[in-house]
Design a protein around this motif. Structure first.
Motif, short mmCIF file in Angstrom:
data_model
loop_
_atom_site.label_atom_id
_atom_site.label_comp_id
_atom_site.label_asym_id
_atom_site.label_seq_id
_atom_site.Cartn_x
_atom_site.Cartn_y
_atom_site.Cartn_z
N VAL A 124 0.77 -1.16 -0.04
CA VAL A 124 -0.07 -0.06 0.05
C VAL A 124 1.02 1.14 0.05
CG1 VAL A 124 -1.96 1.24 1.16
CG2 VAL A 124 -1.54 -1.32 1.39
N GLN A 125 0.81 2.16 -1.26
CA GLN A 125 1.62 3.21 -1.14
C GLN A 125 0.97 4.41 0.10
OE1 GLN A 125 4.20 3.66 -3.24
NE2 GLN A 125 4.71 5.51 -2.16
N GLU A 126 2.03 4.72 0.88
CA GLU A 126 1.66 5.39 1.89
C GLU A 126 1.58 6.90 1.53
OE1 GLU A 126 4.34 4.78 5.15
OE2 GLU A 126 3.52 2.59 5.67
N SER A 127 2.50 7.51 0.64
CA SER A 127 2.30 8.84 0.15
C SER A 127 2.83 8.77 -1.41
CB SER A 127 3.36 9.87 1.13
OG SER A 127 4.58 9.37 1.01
N GLN A 128 2.10 9.96 -1.77
CA GLN A 128 2.57 10.05 -3.25
C GLN A 128 4.14 10.45 -3.63
OE1 GLN A 128 0.21 12.27 -5.93
NE2 GLN A 128 1.51 13.77 -6.38
N LYS A 129 4.61 9.81 -4.47
CA LYS A 129 6.03 9.93 -4.80
C LYS A 129 6.35 10.13 -6.40
CE LYS A 129 7.98 8.88 -0.82
NZ LYS A 129 8.91 9.95 -0.04
N ALA A 130 7.39 11.21 -6.65
CA ALA A 130 7.37 11.64 -7.91
C ALA A 130 8.93 11.39 -8.07
CB ALA A 130 7.35 13.20 -8.21
N VAL A 131 8.89 10.30 -9.07
CA VAL A 131 10.32 9.98 -9.44
C VAL A 131 11.04 10.53 -10.80
CG1 VAL A 131 11.83 7.83 -10.00
CG2 VAL A 131 9.71 7.72 -8.34
N LYS A 132 12.01 11.05 -10.69
CA LYS A 132 12.69 12.10 -11.84
C LYS A 132 13.82 11.37 -12.36
CE LYS A 132 10.39 16.44 -10.33
NZ LYS A 132 10.74 17.61 -10.16
N GLY A 133 14.10 11.49 -13.65
CA GLY A 133 15.20 10.78 -14.14
C GLY A 133 15.93 12.25 -14.75
N GLY A 134 16.90 11.93 -15.53
CA GLY A 134 17.69 12.99 -16.30
C GLY A 134 19.08 12.76 -16.71
N LEU A 135 19.68 13.66 -17.32
CA LEU A 135 21.17 13.59 -17.77
C LEU A 135 22.01 13.34 -16.70
CD1 LEU A 135 21.13 15.73 -20.55
CD2 LEU A 135 20.65 13.53 -20.94
N THR A 136 23.10 12.49 -16.76
CA THR A 136 23.92 12.47 -15.74
C THR A 136 24.99 13.47 -15.79
OG1 THR A 136 25.33 11.02 -16.95
CG2 THR A 136 23.73 9.76 -15.63
N ALA A 137 25.05 14.30 -16.77
CA ALA A 137 26.16 15.40 -16.79
C ALA A 137 25.44 16.50 -17.84
CB ALA A 137 27.37 14.90 -17.50
N LYS A 138 25.86 17.89 -17.71
CA LYS A 138 25.54 18.79 -18.34
C LYS A 138 26.09 18.70 -19.93
CE LYS A 138 24.62 22.46 -14.92
NZ LYS A 138 25.31 23.80 -14.52
N VAL A 139 25.26 19.07 -20.77
CA VAL A 139 25.36 18.85 -22.27
C VAL A 139 24.77 20.00 -22.96
CG1 VAL A 139 25.95 16.32 -22.52
CG2 VAL A 139 24.05 17.10 -22.97
N PRO A 140 25.19 20.48 -24.24
CA PRO A 140 24.57 21.51 -24.99
C PRO A 140 23.14 21.16 -25.41
CG PRO A 140 27.00 21.22 -25.56
CD PRO A 140 26.91 20.16 -24.75
N HIS A 141 22.33 21.78 -25.39
CA HIS A 141 21.08 21.43 -25.97
C HIS A 141 20.32 20.20 -25.39
CE1 HIS A 141 21.55 24.45 -29.07
NE2 HIS A 141 22.67 23.68 -29.20
N ALA A 142 20.24 20.11 -24.02
CA ALA A 142 19.92 18.90 -23.07
C ALA A 142 18.67 18.26 -23.31
CB ALA A 142 20.05 19.36 -21.69
N GLU A 143 17.52 19.47 -23.72
CA GLU A 143 16.32 18.81 -24.23
C GLU A 143 16.12 18.03 -25.31
OE1 GLU A 143 11.72 20.54 -24.72
OE2 GLU A 143 13.27 21.99 -24.15
N ASP A 144 16.99 18.35 -26.31
CA ASP A 144 16.92 17.71 -27.52
C ASP A 144 17.65 16.37 -27.37
OD1 ASP A 144 15.95 20.17 -28.57
OD2 ASP A 144 17.43 20.28 -30.11
#
Length: 274
Positions: A151-171
């Motif tokens: 039973v999930q006790e509280s709402q959890k948001a799980v986020k990912g992402g790039l492991t390092a900064k790169v130009p034009h990260a969104e693309d």
């Protein structure tokens, strides 16, 4: 007799010429392209889907692949570097160039520096990427097995992402998401949410004189590869249109991409608190 020979030669010449003509007109068969390799990730039994049970309705992650228009496709095929960036393809789709002949037309238009394509080298899962919940029961004073379930006790948001900064990260993220989804055959998104009150009916037994811990983890894919950048130019000469890429560079890149609406469960029964 001589006339018969002449007629026979003419007929043979006609038949031979026709056969050669048909042979020239018949297109050569090209070998069928090899099917793309697919390394689908095997999901262990300890990972269950919660698509129906999740109290937070995650929106289905539509893959940001964009089909090039006929004109854009022809233009992309002239490029000296593969172009897969959905945002660049969108710009080409929305652009129009008059193909009417113009005497002496010569123009080079700079479209900017872009991440052009992404090549995947590794797509591996981490089934315990982030702990999102713990269900617990103390049965040390009990005389029979006690059953618990998730039973999930509280709402959890799980986020990912790039492991390092790169130009034009969104693309770069969009291209990595496409490749990781194709290789893993799993529903991936850079953010997934597990709502409070989410349940699974699977039962775990805690024997007497023991404490039971049911841990829930959000799994994710670790995606690694190489992104190629370049300066993109639209070159026009008369009626010809082409893309030329200059100053091409490559850079290693990695990302964590959560697996949407999936939970990995780990159960432990112990005599001492954890």
């Amino acid at each position: 007799m001589k006339a018969i020979r002449i007629i026979t030669i003419i007929i043979l010449f006609f038949i031979t010429g026709t056969a050669v003509l048909h042979a020239e007109k018949e297109p050569k068969k090209q070998p069928a392209p090899a099917a793309p390799s697919r390394s689908e990730v095997k999901v262990p039994n300890s990972v269950l889907t919660i698509t129906k049970e999740n109290t937070y309705p995650n929106s289905t992650q539509d893959q940001p692949y964009l089909q090039p228009s006929e004109w854009a496709q022809k233009l992309i095929e002239t490029s000296n570097v593969d172009i897969e960036n959905p945002n660049l393809i969108k710009i080409l789709n929305e652009s129009t160039v008059n193909s009417a002949p113009t005497i002496g037309l010569r123009a080079t238009i700079y479209l900017g520096e872009w991440p052009l394509n992404y090549s995947s080298t590794e797509t591996s899962p981490n089934w315990e990427f982030q702990k999102i919940n713990t269900n617990y029961f103390d049965n040390r004073g009990g005389t029979a097995n006690h059953q618990i379930h998730y039973v999930q006790e509280s709402q959890k948001a799980v986020k990912g992402g790039l492991t390092a900064k790169v130009p034009h990260a969104e693309d770069v993220q969009k291209m990595m998401l496409i490749k990781a989804t194709e290789k893993s055959n799993l529903p991936l998104a850079f953010q997934t949410i597990v709502g409070a009150g989410t349940k699974k009916d699977q039962v775990y037994n805690i024997s007497p004189r023991r404490m039971g811990y049911l841990y829930a983890y959000a799994p994710a894919i670790n995606e690694k590869g190489k992104v190629t950048y370049g300066e993109v130019y639209l070159v026009m000469k008369g009626t010809k249109r082409s893309i030329v890429v200059k100053n091409v560079t490559s850079q290693g890149v990695g990302a964590w991409i959560p697996i949407q609406d999936h939970v990995h469960f780990g159960f432990m029964a112990t005599e001492t608190p954890r």
